[in-house]
Design a protein around this motif. Structure first.
Motif, PDB file in Angstrom:
ATOM      1  N   PHE A 226      54.795  47.586  13.363  1.00  0.00           N
ATOM      2  CA  PHE A 226      55.251  49.025  14.830  1.00  0.00           C
ATOM      3  C   PHE A 226      54.536  48.035  16.126  1.00  0.00           C
ATOM      4  O   PHE A 226      53.551  46.926  15.912  1.00  0.00           O
ATOM      5  CB  PHE A 226      54.067  50.158  13.948  1.00  0.00           C
ATOM      6  CG  PHE A 226      54.489  51.108  12.882  1.00  0.00           C
ATOM      7  CD1 PHE A 226      55.756  51.429  12.813  1.00  0.00           C
ATOM      8  CD2 PHE A 226      54.019  50.648  12.150  1.00  0.00           C
ATOM      9  CE1 PHE A 226      56.780  52.500  12.093  1.00  0.00           C
ATOM     10  CE2 PHE A 226      54.507  50.963  10.400  1.00  0.00           C
ATOM     11  CZ  PHE A 226      55.426  51.479  11.020  1.00  0.00           C
ATOM     12  N   TYR A 235      57.892  55.965  13.564  1.00  0.00           N
ATOM     13  CA  TYR A 235      57.646  56.335  12.304  1.00  0.00           C
ATOM     14  C   TYR A 235      57.835  58.020  11.339  1.00  0.00           C
ATOM     15  O   TYR A 235      57.736  58.933  12.153  1.00  0.00           O
ATOM     16  CB  TYR A 235      56.075  55.985  11.336  1.00  0.00           C
ATOM     17  CG  TYR A 235      55.534  56.801  11.904  1.00  0.00           C
ATOM     18  CD1 TYR A 235      54.471  57.565  10.787  1.00  0.00           C
ATOM     19  CD2 TYR A 235      54.945  56.386  13.162  1.00  0.00           C
ATOM     20  CE1 TYR A 235      53.587  58.532  12.155  1.00  0.00           C
ATOM     21  CE2 TYR A 235      53.478  56.602  14.461  1.00  0.00           C
ATOM     22  CZ  TYR A 235      52.821  58.035  13.281  1.00  0.00           C
ATOM     23  OH  TYR A 235      52.091  58.789  13.928  1.00  0.00           O
ATOM     24  N   LYS A 236      57.886  58.262  10.189  1.00  0.00           N
ATOM     25  CA  LYS A 236      57.896  59.192   9.611  1.00  0.00           C
ATOM     26  C   LYS A 236      56.605  59.417   9.203  1.00  0.00           C
ATOM     27  O   LYS A 236      56.129  58.616   8.429  1.00  0.00           O
ATOM     28  CB  LYS A 236      59.597  59.413   8.613  1.00  0.00           C
ATOM     29  CG  LYS A 236      58.738  60.904   7.962  1.00  0.00           C
ATOM     30  CD  LYS A 236      60.441  60.576   6.866  1.00  0.00           C
ATOM     31  CE  LYS A 236      60.023  62.049   6.068  1.00  0.00           C
ATOM     32  NZ  LYS A 236      60.028  61.399   4.596  1.00  0.00           N
ATOM     33  N   ILE A 297      53.241  55.814   5.236  1.00  0.00           N
ATOM     34  CA  ILE A 297      54.133  56.200   6.875  1.00  0.00           C
ATOM     35  C   ILE A 297      55.743  55.816   6.816  1.00  0.00           C
ATOM     36  O   ILE A 297      55.598  54.425   5.434  1.00  0.00           O
ATOM     37  CB  ILE A 297      53.981  56.662   7.937  1.00  0.00           C
ATOM     38  CG1 ILE A 297      53.588  53.939   7.837  1.00  0.00           C
ATOM     39  CG2 ILE A 297      52.759  57.031   8.394  1.00  0.00           C
ATOM     40  CD1 ILE A 297      53.472  53.991   9.548  1.00  0.00           C
ATOM     41  N   THR A 298      56.566  56.082   7.206  1.00  0.00           N
ATOM     42  CA  THR A 298      57.934  55.484   6.925  1.00  0.00           C
ATOM     43  C   THR A 298      59.146  54.844   8.414  1.00  0.00           C
ATOM     44  O   THR A 298      58.748  55.521   9.309  1.00  0.00           O
ATOM     45  CB  THR A 298      58.996  56.196   6.677  1.00  0.00           C
ATOM     46  OG1 THR A 298      59.059  56.138   4.219  1.00  0.00           O
ATOM     47  CG2 THR A 298      60.518  55.328   5.998  1.00  0.00           C
ATOM     48  N   LYS A 299      58.983  53.755   9.143  1.00  0.00           N
ATOM     49  CA  LYS A 299      58.948  53.356   9.746  1.00  0.00           C
ATOM     50  C   LYS A 299      60.790  53.609   9.808  1.00  0.00           C
ATOM     51  O   LYS A 299      62.124  54.496   9.949  1.00  0.00           O
ATOM     52  CB  LYS A 299      59.779  51.470   9.373  1.00  0.00           C
ATOM     53  CG  LYS A 299      60.575  51.382  10.529  1.00  0.00           C
ATOM     54  CD  LYS A 299      59.222  50.890  12.047  1.00  0.00           C
ATOM     55  CE  LYS A 299      59.851  49.874  13.091  1.00  0.00           C
ATOM     56  NZ  LYS A 299      59.157  48.175  12.548  1.00  0.00           N
TER      57      LYS A 299
END
Length: 319
Positions: A226, A235-236, A297-299
């Motif tokens: 990141f 991100y999520k 987290i998810t990108k």
């Protein structure tokens, strides 16, 4: 012994590789019918091809570091790699094709895109398997309506087996050729001379293994994934999207501001928000900041057009 005499089911024992079947097969065929063929029901006008090309160039440099190649000019389409066709299918196409394709053809393309996105997920390839299978069957059912008969190649037939293959073997990634293609590229880069190929590879791989064994086994720094600048800054986490405002490598935390005013990018054939695909016509973020661990987290791939409209897609490929 003939292969048919082996004690295996020849249909179910050999899953379909989506890199060749879908990306290099179906997606390339569809795009060829839009931009290369003339005077067919699926041909795009020269004006729309120009607009499509400009949109692709507008996205150049906007793909996160997980993407090996950026978008490039349609004049180079014949040299597009499988990774570029995958990017178009899963991320770029759904974002830029609306208005380029008519509504029915755009909806038809989305059926393929969303089905493959589901089948690439380790969880959804099973939990939403029937949905993906139905999307692929509908995609094939209406293929003759939008394209001439010559388009129906063996690759299109192979789509009928993908969902069942995923039930048996897991997501499409588990039996994809992408990882092997990437490894071949890495091996080629190790070669410095044209002779003694095997010896060169052996020596370089031994050197790599020694270097790896002496590395610190510390957790990778968040900055490897990141950044606070586009395109690696979304991100999520916990069903919300965030824009990175700062990074703490010391304790593997990322601090972000929640993205507001999100809406579904499309409503058919599925509500895009069900697959965490969103859009916003005016990017705004919360004043409050939130802290998340890297493991939670998810990108997100955030694409922005020239009108500053954003499309957000979870990154789901793993090479």
């Amino acid at each position: 012994m003939a292969i048919e005499d082996l004690p295996i089911d020849l249909i179910t024992s050999f899953p379909m590789d989506y890199m060749h079947v879908v990306c290099l097969g179906v997606v390339k065929t569809l795009m060829t019918s839009w931009i290369k063929k003339r005077n067919t029901t699926s041909s795009l006008s020269r004006d729309k091809i120009t607009i499509l090309n400009n949109l692709l160039l507008c996205l150049k440099g906007q793909l996160p570091r997980e993407f090996r190649r950026s978008t490039r000019d349609l004049n180079e389409f014949d040299r597009y790699k499988a990774t570029e066709l995958r990017t178009f299918l899963l991320y770029v196409g759904p974002f830029i094709l609306k208005g380029i394709l008519d509504d029915e053809r755009y909806f038809h393309f989305l059926q393929l895109s969303l089905a493959i996105r589901i089948l690439l997920s380790p969880e959804q390839c099973r939990s939403k398997n029937k949905c993906a299978d139905a999307l692929l069957k509908n995609f094939l059912k209406y293929l003759p309506k939008f394209y001439d008969e010559s388009i129906s190649t063996y690759n299109f037939h192979c789509l009928t087996h993908l969902a069942s293959d995923c039930l048996q073997y897991g997501s499409c990634e588990t039996f994809s050729a992408f990882k092997f293609e990437n490894k071949l590229g890495m091996l080629k880069r190790l070669l410095k001379k044209k002779n003694n190929i095997s010896a060169q590879l052996y020596n370089r791989l031994v050197e790599q293994s020694i270097n790896i064994s002496h590395r610190d086994n510390t957790q990778p720094k968040i900055c490897a994934f990141f950044s606070v600048v586009h395109p690696n800054n979304y991100y999520k986490a916990q069903n919300n999207l965030y824009r990175v405002s700062s990074i703490s490598n010391q304790d593997s935390k990322v601090i972000g501001q929640k993205v507001l005013n999100l809406s579904s990018m499309f409503h058919n054939p599925l509500e895009s928000s069900l697959l965490d695909i969103w859009q916003t016509t005016k990017l705004t973020v919360s004043q409050e900041s939130y802290q998340h661990s890297l493991k939670d987290i998810t990108k997100i791939c955030a694409l922005r057009n020239k009108n500053d409209e954003f499309g957000f897609f979870p990154v789901i490929h793993y090479d």
